[in-house]
Design a protein around this motif. Structure first.
Motif, PDB file in Angstrom:
ATOM      1  N   ARG B  83       0.843  -1.210   0.000  1.00  0.00           N
ATOM      2  CA  ARG B  83       0.000   0.000   0.000  1.00  0.00           C
ATOM      3  C   ARG B  83       0.872   1.251   0.000  1.00  0.00           C
ATOM      4  O   ARG B  83       0.556   2.246  -0.646  1.00  0.00           O
ATOM      5  N   GLU B  84       1.978   1.181   0.737  1.00  0.00           N
ATOM      6  CA  GLU B  84       2.853   2.350   0.821  1.00  0.00           C
ATOM      7  C   GLU B  84       3.514   2.654  -0.525  1.00  0.00           C
ATOM      8  O   GLU B  84       3.621   3.814  -0.937  1.00  0.00           O
ATOM      9  N   ILE B  85       3.939   1.614  -1.218  1.00  0.00           N
ATOM     10  CA  ILE B  85       4.628   1.821  -2.501  1.00  0.00           C
ATOM     11  C   ILE B  85       3.652   2.353  -3.545  1.00  0.00           C
ATOM     12  O   ILE B  85       3.945   3.300  -4.269  1.00  0.00           O
ATOM     13  N   ILE B  86       2.456   1.749  -3.599  1.00  0.00           N
ATOM     14  CA  ILE B  86       1.461   2.245  -4.564  1.00  0.00           C
ATOM     15  C   ILE B  86       0.990   3.639  -4.153  1.00  0.00           C
ATOM     16  O   ILE B  86       0.769   4.524  -4.992  1.00  0.00           O
ATOM     17  N   GLY B  87       0.885   3.860  -2.838  1.00  0.00           N
ATOM     18  CA  GLY B  87       0.537   5.196  -2.340  1.00  0.00           C
ATOM     19  C   GLY B  87       1.572   6.234  -2.764  1.00  0.00           C
ATOM     20  O   GLY B  87       1.225   7.375  -3.086  1.00  0.00           O
TER      21      GLY B  87
END
Lengths: 239, 239
Positions: B83-87
């Motif tokens: 989620r952090e990377i796509i965020g």
């Protein structure tokens, strides 16, 4: 055959993303076309329908986002599949924004429908919208066929939209200067024109995503993204 | 210890994303603050600097995108990391757009710097920009600290920006109606105000991304994203 089953389920998941994006594209195109028709015909019922449809795109964008993250976590895709899934998130975000812009045009229809509107300028807006909608339709075809050539040609054509927008911007300013009673209606038309120009930009964003999904390379960053109206200096008749 | 080495390299990659995003945020904030100062002081050199800085954000967005896709392909992250990377990709896209909006304000400075500008309205713009910049700063803090509470409160405050934007919009229309010689300058100021209102929207988008990264849930979709000026009907003094 668990492997075959898994692969086929994975393919279904990818196809679901493509189908849902194509539905979003159809809704977005329809909203933009309808909002401009509502403006041309002062059709309040149509404007209201466009406003209510926006929710469909908000929901679809969230669904695509959730599903895409889930597919990546579950399938750990590589290379083109991964680019396609992340590309889906980007395209969904552009299409959701296209819907917002269509909705904003529809809201302005409600504000200006009782005011006199210069027919020539409304026709100019209609023409601008036709160009932007063609870009949007073609870029969705480019995504469906994974065509980097089509994506490249779509990005190049955005300049035409910018040029027509700039000339409309000038005409609207002139019209406002000729008679201050035109100011409110023309300001709303200015923002409608800006919205349509932005829809063209979103088609360009999608073209760049399609190019990246298809090739693995990013397009060169030398496109002029900004509109030219920031430089427009019009002088009032009294000057 | 190959495992420890791998984990540490992975942590470095994630930290690189966060650091690069924080740099982008700093550049974006600076561009917006400088563009508004350039407007207030008719400072052409500052406006030119803002225009040239936009390239930095374009480059940074592409870097983050490429690096994020690479990290996902190589590390196959799960849950919060994913989620952090796509965020990061989403936030980079919002910050790149903030830079575009700052640049667009700077270009309008060049168009209007020789024209008389209503001091009160320019001050109104300055105030609007302060609010939007506070939102932007705080949402980057919320990302750095992964705070869903801060993200929620930032989203709620966007309504204040919309209300001030709407009142500025009305004042600008009135000023145009009072004297047609104000029309060109005020139209550019209208678009500057709209740009700042959009910067607030991008802070809200980032708040939603932060919330999702931190909690795994999407915020409810009931926020009113559109501005209220689409409904403004101003009547000219002559009516």
């Amino acid at each position: 055959m668990p492997v075959a089953h898994t692969v086929s389920a994975y393919d279904d998941e990818l196809r679901w993303l493509v189908r849902r994006l194509s539905e979003m594209g159809g809704i977005g195109e329809g909203m933009v076309a309808d909002s401009v028709q509502a403006l041309v015909n002062a059709d309040m019922a149509l404007a209201q329908r466009v406003i209510s449809e926006d929710l469909l795109l908000d929901v679809a964008e969230r669904e695509i986002y959730d599903r895409a993250v889930l597919i990546i976590a579950k399938r750990q895709p590589m290379a083109q599949d991964l680019r396609e899934i992340i590309g889906s998130i980007r395209i969904a975000s552009d299409l959701e924004r296209v819907g917002d812009l269509g909705k904003n045009i529809a809201k302005r229809v409600i504000a200006v429908h009782t005011m006199a509107q210069p027919k020539k300028l409304v026709r100019g807006l209609e023409h601008l919208a036709e160009l932007a909608l063609t870009q949007l339709k073609e870029v969705l075809d480019a995504f469906a066929t994974r065509s980097p050539e089509l994506a490249t040609s779509i990005r190049e054509r955005d300049e035409e939209i910018d040029a027509i927008y700039t000339s409309l911007f000038r005409e609207l300013l002139t019209y406002m200067m000729e008679d201050p009673r035109n100011i409110t209606a023309c300001t709303h038309l200015l923002f409608c024109a800006k919205n349509i120009e932005r829809i063209g930009d979103h088609a360009t964003n999608i073209a760049e995503t399609v190019y990246y999904v298809a090739t693995g390379d990013q397009m060169s960053s030398d496109r002029p993204k900004d509109d030219d109206t920031a430089n427009v200096i019009a002088t009032s008749p009294g000057d």
